[in-house]
Motif scaffolding. Structure first.
Motif, PDB file in Angstrom:
ATOM      1  N   ASP A  88       0.810  -1.167   0.020  1.00  0.00           N
ATOM      2  CA  ASP A  88      -0.198   0.168  -0.022  1.00  0.00           C
ATOM      3  C   ASP A  88       0.954   1.144   0.178  1.00  0.00           C
ATOM      4  OD1 ASP A  88      -3.216  -0.155   0.811  1.00  0.00           O
ATOM      5  OD2 ASP A  88      -1.894  -2.131   1.385  1.00  0.00           O
ATOM      6  N   GLY A  89       1.664   1.310   1.104  1.00  0.00           N
ATOM      7  CA  GLY A  89       2.674   2.223   1.116  1.00  0.00           C
ATOM      8  C   GLY A  89       3.471   2.958  -0.171  1.00  0.00           C
ATOM      9  N   MET A  90       3.996   1.882  -0.771  1.00  0.00           N
ATOM     10  CA  MET A  90       4.644   2.110  -2.008  1.00  0.00           C
ATOM     11  C   MET A  90       3.857   2.241  -3.249  1.00  0.00           C
ATOM     12  SD  MET A  90       7.819   2.122  -1.113  1.00  0.00           S
ATOM     13  CE  MET A  90       8.295   2.339  -2.826  1.00  0.00           C
ATOM     14  N   ALA A  91       2.559   1.704  -3.244  1.00  0.00           N
ATOM     15  CA  ALA A  91       1.764   2.035  -4.319  1.00  0.00           C
ATOM     16  C   ALA A  91       1.314   3.407  -4.389  1.00  0.00           C
ATOM     17  CB  ALA A  91       0.443   1.364  -4.258  1.00  0.00           C
ATOM     18  N   VAL A  92       1.068   3.930  -3.175  1.00  0.00           N
ATOM     19  CA  VAL A  92       0.613   5.375  -2.870  1.00  0.00           C
ATOM     20  C   VAL A  92       1.960   6.349  -3.445  1.00  0.00           C
ATOM     21  CG1 VAL A  92      -0.103   7.438  -1.517  1.00  0.00           C
ATOM     22  CG2 VAL A  92      -1.198   5.145  -1.392  1.00  0.00           C
ATOM     23  N   LYS A  93       2.912   5.974  -2.820  1.00  0.00           N
ATOM     24  CA  LYS A  93       4.303   6.879  -2.887  1.00  0.00           C
ATOM     25  C   LYS A  93       4.885   6.952  -4.487  1.00  0.00           C
ATOM     26  CE  LYS A  93       9.114   7.298  -1.034  1.00  0.00           C
ATOM     27  NZ  LYS A  93       9.841   7.281  -2.306  1.00  0.00           N
ATOM     28  N   GLU A  94       4.960   5.782  -4.892  1.00  0.00           N
ATOM     29  CA  GLU A  94       5.169   5.579  -6.515  1.00  0.00           C
ATOM     30  C   GLU A  94       4.516   6.419  -7.312  1.00  0.00           C
ATOM     31  OE1 GLU A  94       5.813   1.642  -7.106  1.00  0.00           O
ATOM     32  OE2 GLU A  94       7.776   1.643  -6.098  1.00  0.00           O
ATOM     33  N   GLY A  95       2.779   6.351  -7.066  1.00  0.00           N
ATOM     34  CA  GLY A  95       1.839   7.250  -7.963  1.00  0.00           C
ATOM     35  C   GLY A  95       2.021   8.302  -7.720  1.00  0.00           C
ATOM     36  N   LEU A  96       2.218   8.874  -6.491  1.00  0.00           N
ATOM     37  CA  LEU A  96       2.187  10.473  -6.483  1.00  0.00           C
ATOM     38  C   LEU A  96       3.322  11.182  -6.920  1.00  0.00           C
ATOM     39  CD1 LEU A  96       0.947  10.867  -2.865  1.00  0.00           C
ATOM     40  CD2 LEU A  96      -0.275  11.569  -4.712  1.00  0.00           C
TER      41      LEU A  96
END
Length: 360
Positions: free
Chosen positions: A46-54
């Protein structure tokens, strides 16, 4: 005098350059993302999905993991507010423990998004992004209905199960449990489904912090107290894959799966972790509910960007999620039941897990 003026201009240029560099490093702005722990597979995803997307959209991201420690999460959120983040995305440990921080964020003009876990007892929550928890719970109930063939069961030979719920301080647990029990209770009322321990209340069957070790201890106690004779446990309502796997270990330790007449109980779960997928393929855990963190992360990224661009947010549920202080506008995604039959198509072929990760 010329030297003094020259020094002043040089210093001013340096300060402007420094400020400009700081702004550039933050791109379109700094976003604070706080996840409850790094010790569980799903929260890292979850954390990496949000971080990379932003980051792909040009935002800087400060991603924090709170290691299941509430004071740590409080401190992290305080620090992010001090840093002047543009938006806070919070997956809480205890949804009711952050009221002061949320009020401080509101005072600083920082929008707050509750990520997958509803932030409770505070008016200072702007949005909630999650899957429909009640429907997810219903899917957990459906797993047992199908796996245990409850529609064919009779009162002469009722199906035997035990119940587990998630953490009492996580509001999601309410939706999961209520959704599952609304599916299962009619079978209990007809006498074709029975819980020998008599433990039916969510407060009793809950598992603090979703702790798999605690769930295993409780399963061991249930087995020793209620199944010492010829009574065989047919199924387990489980809200979370690590709890499912721990319950299966407790059952194996007393002969389930290796003793004639004692097959492993039908167990569902949630989060579609690698270990559970392997267990499903091995014919042990029966099913899980896939909540695709890539979709959740992508929806959160779009929401953050829309907020900061001043766009009107559409597609929100404005009736279902009351946090005790307000109804929080919610963006709700769909989830999928995964069994051995569709694991390849819905997990591997979609790239959620690779064939190599699952040993295929």
């Amino acid at each position: 005098m010329r030297k003094k003026i020259g020094f002043f201009v040089l210093a001013l240029f340096a300060s402007v350059l420094f400020i400009g560099c700081g702004q550039t490093s933050q791109g379109k702005g700094l976003i604070g993302v706080v996840m409850p722990t790094r010790s569980e597979e799903r929260w890292n995803k979850d954390g990496m999905a949000v971080k990379e997307g932003l980051e792909k959209l040009g935002y800087a991201v400060d991603l924090q993991f709170s290691d299941d420690d509430i004071p740590t999460q409080v401190r992290q959120i305080d620090d992010l507010i001090t840093k002047g983040v543009k938006v806070l995305v919070i997956a809480s440990i205890d949804g009711s423990a952050l009221s002061n921080q949320l009020a401080n964020a509101q005072a600083a003009g920082i929008p707050v998004i509750a990520y997958d876990r509803l932030l409770m007892q505070s008016p200072d929550v702007d949005y909630y992004v999650s899957f429909d928890n009640y429907k997810v719970g219903g899917q957990m109930g459906d797993i047992l209905i199908t796996g245990l063939k409850l529609d064919q069961a009779t009162a002469a030979r009722p199906v035997i199960i035990e119940l587990f719920a998630g953490s009492p301080d996580d509001n999601n647990s309410v939706g999961f449990f209520d959704g599952a029990m609304d599916k299962l209770r009619p079978y209990m009322d007809r006498g074709v489904l029975r819980v020998p321990s008599g433990q039916l209340d969510r407060a009793v069957v809950g598992t603090l912090r979703w702790d798999a070790a605690e769930a295993q201890k409780r399963m061991e106690n249930l087995l020793s107290a209620n199944y010492s004779g010829n009574l065989v446990l047919d199924g387990i309502l489980s809200p979370y894959d690590p709890i499912s796997l721990s319950c299966l270990e407790a059952c194996k330790a007393v002969g389930y799966g290796s003793t004639p007449g004692k097959p492993l109980p039908v167990v569902g779960g949630q989060d579609c972790i690698v270990a559970s997928c392997k267990s499903i393929l091995a014919g042990e855990q029966y099913a899980t509910v896939l909540k695709d963190t890539r979709s959740l992360g992508a929806a959160t990224v779009v929401l953050v960007d829309d907020i900061l661009q001043g766009k009107t947010i559409t597609g929100l549920d404005t009736t279902s999620y009351n946090n005790g202080a307000k109804i929080v506008p919610s963006l709700l995604l769909d989830s999928v039941i995964v069994t051995k039959d569709n694991l390849q198509a819905d997990v591997v072929d979609t790239g959620y897990h690779t064939a190599a990760e699952l040993g295929l």
